[in-house]
Motif scaffolding. Structure first.
Motif, PDB file in Angstrom:
ATOM      1  N   ASP A   1       0.831  -1.202   0.000  1.00 32.07           N
ATOM      2  CA  ASP A   1       0.000   0.000   0.000  1.00 32.07           C
ATOM      3  C   ASP A   1       0.871   1.260   0.000  1.00 32.07           C
ATOM      4  O   ASP A   1       0.587   2.225  -0.717  1.00 32.07           O
ATOM      5  CB  ASP A   1      -0.919  -0.017   1.224  1.00 32.07           C
ATOM      6  CG  ASP A   1      -1.848   1.172   1.256  1.00 32.07           C
ATOM      7  OD1 ASP A   1      -2.608   1.367   0.301  1.00 32.07           O
ATOM      8  OD2 ASP A   1      -1.780   1.939   2.253  1.00 32.07           O
ATOM      9  N   VAL A   2       1.954   1.235   0.800  1.00 34.61           N
ATOM     10  CA  VAL A   2       2.850   2.385   0.849  1.00 34.61           C
ATOM     11  C   VAL A   2       3.535   2.576  -0.497  1.00 34.61           C
ATOM     12  O   VAL A   2       3.669   3.712  -0.992  1.00 34.61           O
ATOM     13  CB  VAL A   2       3.893   2.204   1.970  1.00 34.61           C
ATOM     14  CG1 VAL A   2       4.979   3.281   1.892  1.00 34.61           C
ATOM     15  CG2 VAL A   2       3.227   2.252   3.343  1.00 34.61           C
ATOM     16  N   CYS A   3       3.976   1.495  -1.133  1.00 34.56           N
ATOM     17  CA  CYS A   3       4.644   1.604  -2.442  1.00 34.56           C
ATOM     18  C   CYS A   3       3.709   2.231  -3.474  1.00 34.56           C
ATOM     19  O   CYS A   3       4.122   3.102  -4.265  1.00 34.56           O
ATOM     20  CB  CYS A   3       5.105   0.228  -2.923  1.00 34.56           C
ATOM     21  SG  CYS A   3       6.515  -0.429  -1.994  1.00 34.56           S
TER      22      CYS A   3
ATOM     23  N   THR B   1       4.233   6.034  -5.116  1.00 31.44           N
ATOM     24  CA  THR B   1       4.513   6.117  -6.553  1.00 31.44           C
ATOM     25  C   THR B   1       4.192   7.506  -7.095  1.00 31.44           C
ATOM     26  O   THR B   1       4.903   8.051  -7.950  1.00 31.44           O
ATOM     27  CB  THR B   1       3.701   5.048  -7.313  1.00 31.44           C
ATOM     28  OG1 THR B   1       4.093   3.751  -6.844  1.00 31.44           O
ATOM     29  CG2 THR B   1       3.954   5.134  -8.812  1.00 31.44           C
ATOM     30  N   ILE B   2       3.107   8.090  -6.561  1.00 30.01           N
ATOM     31  CA  ILE B   2       2.721   9.444  -6.995  1.00 30.01           C
ATOM     32  C   ILE B   2       3.826  10.439  -6.633  1.00 30.01           C
ATOM     33  O   ILE B   2       4.197  11.299  -7.431  1.00 30.01           O
ATOM     34  CB  ILE B   2       1.380   9.846  -6.350  1.00 30.01           C
ATOM     35  CG1 ILE B   2       0.291   8.864  -6.758  1.00 30.01           C
ATOM     36  CG2 ILE B   2       1.013  11.265  -6.707  1.00 30.01           C
ATOM     37  CD1 ILE B   2      -1.030   9.073  -6.042  1.00 30.01           C
TER      38      ILE B   2
ATOM     39  N   ALA C   1       6.957   9.736  -6.240  1.00 24.92           N
ATOM     40  CA  ALA C   1       8.134   9.454  -7.072  1.00 24.92           C
ATOM     41  C   ALA C   1       8.011  10.101  -8.441  1.00 24.92           C
ATOM     42  O   ALA C   1       8.997  10.587  -9.006  1.00 24.92           O
ATOM     43  CB  ALA C   1       8.323   7.947  -7.193  1.00 24.92           C
ATOM     44  N   ARG C   2       6.789  10.125  -8.978  1.00 23.83           N
ATOM     45  CA  ARG C   2       6.601  10.720 -10.302  1.00 23.83           C
ATOM     46  C   ARG C   2       6.898  12.215 -10.279  1.00 23.83           C
ATOM     47  O   ARG C   2       7.311  12.782 -11.290  1.00 23.83           O
ATOM     48  CB  ARG C   2       5.169  10.465 -10.780  1.00 23.83           C
ATOM     49  CG  ARG C   2       4.921   9.002 -11.145  1.00 23.83           C
ATOM     50  CD  ARG C   2       3.461   8.775 -11.466  1.00 23.83           C
ATOM     51  NE  ARG C   2       3.207   7.357 -11.761  1.00 23.83           N
ATOM     52  CZ  ARG C   2       1.985   6.843 -11.897  1.00 23.83           C
ATOM     53  NH1 ARG C   2       0.922   7.632 -11.747  1.00 23.83           N
ATOM     54  NH2 ARG C   2       1.836   5.553 -12.153  1.00 23.83           N
ATOM     55  N   ARG C   3       6.636  12.868  -9.147  1.00 27.69           N
ATOM     56  CA  ARG C   3       6.957  14.291  -9.053  1.00 27.69           C
ATOM     57  C   ARG C   3       8.446  14.535  -9.241  1.00 27.69           C
ATOM     58  O   ARG C   3       8.865  15.581  -9.731  1.00 27.69           O
ATOM     59  CB  ARG C   3       6.516  14.841  -7.696  1.00 27.69           C
ATOM     60  CG  ARG C   3       5.008  14.891  -7.516  1.00 27.69           C
ATOM     61  CD  ARG C   3       4.647  15.328  -6.116  1.00 27.69           C
ATOM     62  NE  ARG C   3       5.306  16.593  -5.756  1.00 27.69           N
ATOM     63  CZ  ARG C   3       5.321  17.109  -4.526  1.00 27.69           C
ATOM     64  NH1 ARG C   3       4.706  16.443  -3.543  1.00 27.69           N
ATOM     65  NH2 ARG C   3       5.909  18.258  -4.284  1.00 27.69           N
ATOM     66  N   TYR C   4       9.268  13.553  -8.836  1.00 26.98           N
ATOM     67  CA  TYR C   4      10.723  13.645  -9.005  1.00 26.98           C
ATOM     68  C   TYR C   4      11.179  12.975 -10.301  1.00 26.98           C
ATOM     69  O   TYR C   4      12.375  12.819 -10.515  1.00 26.98           O
ATOM     70  CB  TYR C   4      11.430  12.962  -7.818  1.00 26.98           C
ATOM     71  CG  TYR C   4      11.333  13.722  -6.522  1.00 26.98           C
ATOM     72  CD1 TYR C   4      12.353  14.591  -6.126  1.00 26.98           C
ATOM     73  CD2 TYR C   4      10.234  13.576  -5.690  1.00 26.98           C
ATOM     74  CE1 TYR C   4      12.261  15.281  -4.937  1.00 26.98           C
ATOM     75  CE2 TYR C   4      10.152  14.263  -4.487  1.00 26.98           C
ATOM     76  CZ  TYR C   4      11.165  15.118  -4.106  1.00 26.98           C
ATOM     77  OH  TYR C   4      11.074  15.806  -2.921  1.00 26.98           O
TER      78      TYR C   4
END
Length: 487
Positions: free
Chosen positions: A342-344, A348-349, A351-354
């Motif tokens: 659930d945390v992964c 993910t959202i 991570a996409r910002r970076y």
């Protein structure tokens, strides 16, 4: 200082031995003199007894009415006979001390001496004369017949051999004593040097230590107290050196902690001041303009909400760190695999910002004793760190598998290498993951919170940095609940 001790030793030994030698010499001399006098007195007593027997016999053979007159008539006979029988020169005197006859007049001085004066007074006396290597005795006593004094007998006796022998004994005794005292003094001198030389070296070494030289050591090949003292001195210096090294390390560590805390408070001040200033500015503008500019109003409210959430997150982290050392959480069986998945998905959202991605592989049956909120916070902090400190356009790898009685979580991300000296300190509060390029807004609290959570679950965590990859491994004890599910 040690030289003075050595001199005191020598002076003390010299005085003791000199005094002892003088006392011994005087004692032996007095003893020999007393012994000689006793021998002389004993021999003279025997001489007097024998001569008295001879004179009484002479008087018994021819008795005259005047014993004093008769004594004068047989003076030559008495002197000759007694000289022959006693092996001494004999002088015969009147009761007044006048010489009647002498076997050798040269032995008897004309002047009246003390022994003769005593005999005239009715006493027995002798005088000893020493000179020219000879010792002679003049012995005088009054001759008494039938209660009346009839004359005086005086003997000259040579005791040179007796005194020569006793003097030789005295000299031999003194030479032996002198040799013994010389040997004792030499031994004492060697012993004093045997003691004072190591003390001198010990003093010099202690002076070196006082001046800051802790590398000095003493090496005595001795098994006595001084050898043990040298060993204890070396051990003491070693312990002092170790303690100073520890103090220096602690000092450097405290200094670095102080710098970290300063950076932390500087960052906190900056991170709190920036959103608060922004919130205050937008709030004042909104209060002045109200809803006249709807677009500005919405923008300001959104900014206030975002900055407030940011402040809220930082405050929660600070509170978390402050209570971790004393707070106890009640552990319960949790499915760490489901929480991690659930945390992964949620992260993910972020991570996409970076412009990064998260790749995860999670096994089944990852049940452990923990607190669901705390284990979730553990995973969020680790993945968040992996995202922030990974290389641009990289992928964060998350793996979770059960290995017998252990659940292993591995978080890996490409990153700049981290020096070994920093790896062991990343879990300290206020210490940033990458000291050379700290993330903006990071105050170095995430990993310290992570370590506290792992320790609550009685697990282990360690970090490695190899081949441009940072890998965080967490191991927790697996909980087998198969029996519970069958029920």
């Amino acid at each position: 200082m040690i030289r003075k001790i050595s001199i005191k030793f020598l002076i003390g030994f010299f005085l003791i031995f000199s005094l002892s030698f003088v006392v011994l010499h005087q004692t032996v001399k007095e003893f020999i003199q007393t012994s000689n006098q006793n021998l002389v007195s004993s021999e003279l007593d025997g001489l007097k007894s024998n001569s008295n027997v001879y004179i009484r016999q002479a008087f018994l053979i021819n008795h005259f009415t005047s014993n004093e007159l008769y004594f004068g008539e047989i003076a030559q006979e008495i002197a000759s006979d007694l000289t022959h029988t006693t092996d001494s020169s004999v002088g015969v005197y009147t009761v007044e001390g006048k010489l009647l006859y002498a076997s050798d007049k040269s032995r008897f001085p004309a002047q009246m001496q003390s022994d003769l004066q005593q005999a005239v007074s009715g006493n027995t006396a002798y005088s000893i004369t020493t000179g020219n290597g000879k010792t002679t005795v003049l012995f005088s006593y009054p001759v008494v017949i039938d209660g009346s004094k009839v004359g005086i007998l005086r003997f000259y006796r040579d005791f040179s051999s007796l005194y020569e022998q006793t003097n030789q004994v005295l000299q031999v005794t003194l030479y032996i004593a002198l040799a013994i005292f010389a040997a004792a003094f030499l031994f004492s001198y060697i012993l004093s040097r045997h003691i004072t030389i190591p003390l001198t070296k010990l003093t010099r070494a202690s002076t070196e230590v006082k001046n800051g030289n802790l590398d000095i050591r003493l090496h005595f090949r001795r098994k006595d107290e001084i050898g043990h003292l040298a060993e204890n001195f070396n051990d003491m210096i070693g312990q002092i050196s170790n303690q100073i090294h520890i103090i220096e390390k602690d000092r450097d560590h405290l200094k670095e902690l102080h710098q970290q805390e300063k950076r932390f408070f500087d960052n906190i001040t900056h991170e709190l001041k920036t959103p608060l200033t922004s919130i205050l500015g937008y709030a004042e503008l909104i209060r002045l303009n109200g809803e006249k500019d709807r677009a500005f109003f919405d923008k300001g409210m959104n900014h206030i909400i975002e900055e407030s959430r940011r402040l809220h997150t930082m405050v929660l982290k600070l509170l978390e760190v402050s209570r971790n050392s004393n707070m106890q959480h009640e552990l319960e069986p949790v499915d760490a695999g489901m929480i991690l998945q659930d945390v992964c998905e949620t992260m993910t959202i972020r991570a996409r910002r970076y412009k990064k991605a998260i790749q995860y592989e999670i096994g089944e049956g990852l049940i452990c004793l923990a607190h669901s909120d705390r284990i979730r916070q553990l995973f969020i902090n680790l993945i968040d760190n992996a995202i922030k400190y990974s290389l641009p356009l990289s992928t964060v790898s998350v793996q979770a598998q059960r290995e017998e009685e252990t659940i292993r979580f591995v978080f890996s991300n490409p990153s700049d290498p981290i020096e070994t000296e920093h790896l062991s300190r990343l879990f300290q509060p206020f210490y940033p993951a990458h000291p050379n390029s700290p993330e903006e807004g990071s105050v170095g609290l995430g990993l310290s919170i992570v370590k506290a959570i792992v320790e609550e679950c009685e697990g282990s965590i360690f970090i490695t940095s190899e081949h441009n990859h940072t890998v965080v491994t967490v191991e927790l004890a697996a909980l087998d609940i198969v029996g519970s599910e069958n029920k």
